[in-house]
Motif scaffolding. Structure first.
Motif, short mmCIF file in Angstrom:
data_model
loop_
_atom_site.label_atom_id
_atom_site.label_comp_id
_atom_site.label_asym_id
_atom_site.label_seq_id
_atom_site.Cartn_x
_atom_site.Cartn_y
_atom_site.Cartn_z
N GLN A 193 -7.92 -4.17 5.66
CA GLN A 193 -8.83 -3.00 6.20
C GLN A 193 -9.23 -2.16 5.12
O GLN A 193 -10.56 -1.52 4.92
N ARG A 194 -8.46 -1.80 4.36
CA ARG A 194 -8.56 -0.91 3.26
C ARG A 194 -9.64 -1.63 2.12
O ARG A 194 -10.55 -1.10 1.54
N TYR A 249 -2.88 7.08 3.38
CA TYR A 249 -2.65 5.73 2.59
C TYR A 249 -3.29 5.99 1.17
O TYR A 249 -4.38 6.34 1.15
N MET A 263 0.88 -1.13 0.01
CA MET A 263 -0.02 0.07 -0.19
C MET A 263 1.01 1.26 0.05
O MET A 263 1.88 1.22 0.89
#
Length: 112
Positions: free
Chosen positions: A75-76, A52, A32
C-alpha cells in the motif's frame, strides 16, 4: 513466466485451479519502520497510534520479477511489481481456522 520472490517472513501459499503453489521466505524480508505514539486516554483506556516510516530491504524493480510483500508495504510503495496475499477474497483456512492459502494476490496503485 515471471520470477516471484517472497519478501515476507512467512511461507505464502496460493491455491490455483490446479495446484497449491508455495513461496518460501527469503533470508532478509522487506520491513517497514513503525513508531508507536501515546495519544492519551479515553475513559481510562490508553489510546496508541502508529506512524509508519521508511521501508527497508526492498529491492529496486527488476525486469520480469514480482515481489511478495506485506499489505502495508504494498500500500505504501504503490509499485506494480509488489503484491501481497489477498486475504479479503478467497481465503482457504485449515482445520484450526488459520489461513492456509489465498486464491489471489493484490496490488496497490494510484487511482487516477
Amino acid at each position: 513466466m515471471k520470477n516471484i520472490i517472497n519478501l515476507t517472513p512467512h511461507i505464502i501459499r496460493v491455491q490455483t485451479q490446479n495446484e497449491t503453489i508455495e513461496f518460501l521466505p527469503t533470508n532478509i524480508p522487506a520491513r517497514m519502520e513503525v513508531v508507536q505514539l501515546d495519544l492519551g486516554m479515553i475513559n481510562g483506556i490508553s489510546v496508541r497510534g502508529s506512524s509508519y516510516g521508511n521501508i527497508s530491504d526492498l529491492p529496486e524493480p527488476q525486469e520480469n520479477t514480482i515481489y511478495i510483500v506485506s499489505t502495508l508495504i504494498a500500500q505504501r510503495a504503490k509499485r506494480l511489481d509488489l503484491v501481497s496475499p489477498d486475504t479479503f477474497n478467497g481465503v482457504i483456512r485449515d482445520k484450526d481456522n488459520r489461513i492456509f492459502a489465498v486464491t489471489a494476490f493484490q496490488c496497490f496503485v494510484e487511482n487516477k
